[in-house]
Design a protein around this motif. Structure first.
Motif, PDB file in Angstrom:
ATOM      1  N   ARG A  95      -1.443  -0.344   6.810  1.00 31.45           N
ATOM      2  CA  ARG A  95      -1.753  -1.324   5.775  1.00 31.45           C
ATOM      3  C   ARG A  95      -2.891  -0.791   4.919  1.00 31.45           C
ATOM      4  O   ARG A  95      -4.053  -0.973   5.191  1.00 31.45           O
ATOM      5  N   GLN A  96      -2.531  -0.089   3.898  1.00 26.48           N
ATOM      6  CA  GLN A  96      -3.511   0.389   2.948  1.00 26.48           C
ATOM      7  C   GLN A  96      -3.296  -0.355   1.637  1.00 26.48           C
ATOM      8  O   GLN A  96      -2.200  -0.807   1.341  1.00 26.48           O
ATOM      9  N   ALA A  97      -4.344  -0.457   0.915  1.00 29.76           N
ATOM     10  CA  ALA A  97      -4.276  -1.189  -0.347  1.00 29.76           C
ATOM     11  C   ALA A  97      -3.364  -0.453  -1.331  1.00 29.76           C
ATOM     12  O   ALA A  97      -3.322   0.769  -1.376  1.00 29.76           O
ATOM     13  N   SER A  98      -2.634  -1.239  -2.104  1.00 25.02           N
ATOM     14  CA  SER A  98      -1.794  -0.651  -3.137  1.00 25.02           C
ATOM     15  C   SER A  98      -2.694  -0.105  -4.243  1.00 25.02           C
ATOM     16  O   SER A  98      -3.861  -0.489  -4.357  1.00 25.02           O
ATOM     17  N   PRO A  99      -2.163   0.780  -5.094  1.00 24.23           N
ATOM     18  CA  PRO A  99      -2.986   1.291  -6.202  1.00 24.23           C
ATOM     19  C   PRO A  99      -3.540   0.182  -7.086  1.00 24.23           C
ATOM     20  O   PRO A  99      -4.692   0.255  -7.530  1.00 24.23           O
ATOM     21  N   GLU A 101      -4.324  -2.870  -6.186  1.00 30.26           N
ATOM     22  CA  GLU A 101      -5.427  -3.527  -5.486  1.00 30.26           C
ATOM     23  C   GLU A 101      -6.696  -2.670  -5.528  1.00 30.26           C
ATOM     24  O   GLU A 101      -7.795  -3.192  -5.704  1.00 30.26           O
ATOM     25  N   GLU A 102      -6.539  -1.355  -5.338  1.00 23.07           N
ATOM     26  CA  GLU A 102      -7.698  -0.462  -5.375  1.00 23.07           C
ATOM     27  C   GLU A 102      -8.358  -0.478  -6.748  1.00 23.07           C
ATOM     28  O   GLU A 102      -9.585  -0.523  -6.864  1.00 23.07           O
ATOM     29  N   ALA A 127      -6.235   6.618  -7.100  1.00 19.94           N
ATOM     30  CA  ALA A 127      -5.266   5.585  -6.739  1.00 19.94           C
ATOM     31  C   ALA A 127      -3.920   5.822  -7.416  1.00 19.94           C
ATOM     32  O   ALA A 127      -2.880   5.553  -6.836  1.00 19.94           O
TER      33      ALA A 127
END
Length: 129
Positions: A95-99, A101-102, A127
């Motif tokens: 679960r990594q932040a989407s571009p 979200e970043e 990102a």
């Protein structure tokens, strides 16, 4: 040490080597289970260790007969805990932040003055890459 000229002595030697290695595996399983069991009193653990030193083969056999089912439960519980830890780690990494979200997070940091515009551009480039 060994008489390797007779084929039966070779088979017999392999049997005893296998038996010794199997015994060592059982011995280390018993010792690790003793220290894994938090319900067993320290004096009982010390008694089992002393018996393992003075009567190793019979003590391992007695331990496996007397406490074998408990060994299985403790091993299963430890295996389930390890599996849960691995799954939690994988979920956390996956679960990594989407571009988007970043970039939104970085934009809010720029707006609040926490990071500079150049740092925002670097985060945005990373990102989108």
């Amino acid at each position: 040490m060994f008489d390797w000229s007779d084929s039966w002595s070779v088979v017999w030697s392999f049997f005893w080597i296998f038996a010794f290695i199997a015994y060592l595996f059982a011995l280390f399983a018993v010792i690790s289970d003793l220290f894994r069991d938090h319900e067993l009193n320290g004096w009982w653990k010390a008694l089992w260790i002393v018996l393992l030193v003075f009567l190793p083969f019979f003590t391992v056999l007695a331990y496996l007969i007397a406490r074998g089912s408990g060994m299985e439960r403790r091993a299963n519980r430890e295996s389930q805990q390890a599996q849960a830890a691995v799954e939690n780690y994988i979920r956390g990494v996956a679960r990594q932040a989407s571009p988007a979200e970043e970039i939104a997070t970085a934009k809010s940091l720029v707006d609040s003055g926490t990071i500079s515009q150049q740092e925002f551009e670097a985060i945005k480039a990373r990102a989108l890459a």
